[in-house]
Design an enzyme around this catalytic site. Structure first.
Site, PDB file in Angstrom:
ATOM      1  N   ASP A 206       0.836  -1.205   0.000  1.00  0.00           N
ATOM      2  CA  ASP A 206       0.000   0.000   0.000  1.00  0.00           C
ATOM      3  C   ASP A 206       0.867   1.250   0.000  1.00  0.00           C
ATOM      4  OD1 ASP A 206      -2.284   1.721   0.226  1.00  0.00           O
ATOM      5  OD2 ASP A 206      -3.323   0.182   1.376  1.00  0.00           O
ATOM      6  N   GLY A 232       4.233   0.778  -2.234  1.00  0.00           N
ATOM      7  CA  GLY A 232       4.209   0.757  -3.683  1.00  0.00           C
ATOM      8  C   GLY A 232       2.890   1.221  -4.252  1.00  0.00           C
ATOM      9  N   ASP A 233       2.899   1.462  -5.558  1.00  0.00           N
ATOM     10  CA  ASP A 233       1.719   1.856  -6.322  1.00  0.00           C
ATOM     11  C   ASP A 233       1.369   0.686  -7.230  1.00  0.00           C
ATOM     12  OD1 ASP A 233       0.072   2.793  -8.484  1.00  0.00           O
ATOM     13  OD2 ASP A 233       0.689   4.844  -8.067  1.00  0.00           O
ATOM     14  N   PHE A 234       0.191   0.105  -7.056  1.00  0.00           N
ATOM     15  CA  PHE A 234      -0.114  -1.133  -7.784  1.00  0.00           C
ATOM     16  C   PHE A 234      -0.335  -0.919  -9.279  1.00  0.00           C
ATOM     17  CE2 PHE A 234      -4.106  -0.406  -5.116  1.00  0.00           C
ATOM     18  CZ  PHE A 234      -4.796   0.325  -6.068  1.00  0.00           C
ATOM     19  N   HIS A 252     -13.308  -1.596  -7.556  1.00  0.00           N
ATOM     20  CA  HIS A 252     -14.451  -0.702  -7.764  1.00  0.00           C
ATOM     21  C   HIS A 252     -14.088   0.781  -7.685  1.00  0.00           C
ATOM     22  CE1 HIS A 252     -15.892  -0.491  -3.232  1.00  0.00           C
ATOM     23  NE2 HIS A 252     -14.704   0.046  -3.409  1.00  0.00           N
TER      24      HIS A 252
END
Length: 346
Positions: A206, A232-234, A252
């Site tokens: 996250d 991190g950035d997914f 969503h």
């Protein structure tokens, strides 16, 4: 000219359901306010009179009795001999001193969602969230204030506390050793999983703003060292590999193309023979039964730049297009949520 048959049909029509639905926000806000001021938590210590509750909760005498009796009429409180007490349901889910507390989400709804829904007409015409966060910095804005960050995470925990128990029991974890909770916030679900399945090693992946809250929560849950935290950035950085990846209430928040991208990235990251678990308030494929999911689409319209709920068939297509060998569906939380389990071939 109105015929006798027409008159009979008209006389059978009842306006009450429309009137009650049109004013249903009265009941919703009464419940949300009761949670916001801590009424159910106060009554968790025992029954109390209107005068006692008025003093403890700093309520004005003008409408304190009306407020409490409205909650009785809504089956959210019980009253006997002038004393108010929680029902079995409100005592279980809305007492903050219990692990089963759902009120974190309701406080968020009272503070932000109630206001955002006031702009539904405008959002339907503009396609933009009413709260005005119409850029890619949605989560930066959401997390910029520590109090807001804690409030939002507490709202998410209200759901994951219950979902974690069902996932721990509803998936065969024996064949898996590692998992990554993608966008797992402060690790509430992860802590529950490693407690229920002691052989598992977990990681939360996250944003950096969450790290402090994660370490606090792991200490409170007694799971420090059992679950790691990776920043991190997914969308832009590699998702840590594992036997199981979990995407809970993640897809969503994004549009259809972005959801498909995330599932492809999940396929690349999960180990051969592993699974990706995706859960959201998914809509039934016919788009007419799941009211919570369909209304959830409108909720995401008024608060996110591009988010929406999606059908189970949509999720299966994301998985099939990404390369997953098979999918299975698991209902969660009394049918309010759905998990699609995507399996990667060995």
């Amino acid at each position: 000219m109105t015929t006798t048959a027409d008159q009979g049909t008209v006389s059978a029509i009842n306006a009450r359901p429309l009137i009650e639905l049109g004013t249903s926000f009265w009941a919703a806000k009464t419940l949300l306010t009761a949670v916001e001021i801590g009424l159910f938590t106060t009554l968790g210590a025992g029954s109390a009179s209107e005068e006692q509750l008025r003093e403890k909760l700093r309520l004005h005498p003008r409408s304190s009795r009306d407020f409490l009796d409205a909650l009785v009429a809504l089956d959210l409180l019980e009253r006997e001999d002038g004393l108010y007490r929680n029902t079995a349901t409100t005592g279980y889910f809305l007492d903050e001193n219990k692990e089963t507390f759902l009120g974190g989400w309701m406080r968020q709804a009272s503070k932000h969602l109630f206001r955002a829904w006031g702009g539904l007409t405008e959002s339907l015409r503009s396609g933009k969230p009413y709260i005005g966060w119409d850029t890619a910095d949605y989560f930066e804005r959401l997390y910029e204030d520590m109090e807001e960050r804690r409030s939002f995470i507490a709202a998410m925990d209200a759901w994951t506390t219950h979902i974690a128990t069902e996932l721990a029991e509803g998936i065969n974890w024996a064949e898996h050793k590692t998992f990554v909770d993608v966008g797992g916030a402060r690790g509430n679900l992860s802590a529950s999983l490693v407690k229920a399945q002691p052989h598992l090693d977990g990681v939360v992946f996250d944003r950096p703003e969450i790290a402090e809250l994660f370490h606090e929560h792991m200490a409170a849950k007694g799971t420090t060292g059992r679950v790691g935290f990776v920043v991190g950035d997914f969308f832009t950085e590699p998702i840590p590999p594992a036997d199981v990846l979990i995407f809970g209430h993640i897809l969503h928040d994004w549009n259809d193309e972005e959801r498909a991208t995330l599932v492809r990235r999940a396929y690349e990251a999960v180990n051969p023979g592993g699974i990706v678990v995706i859960y959201d308030r998914m809509i039934d494929d016919d788009r007419r039964v799941n009211k919570v999911g369909l209304l959830g689409c409108l909720n995401l319209l008024v608060v996110t730049p591009g988010g929406s709920e999606y059908t189970i068939a949509d999720c299966r297509k994301y998985a099939s297009d990404a390369g997953f060998a098979s999918t299975t569906t698991v209902p969660l939380f009394d049918g309010l949520e759905t998990a699609v389990v995507c399996r990667k071939a060995r």
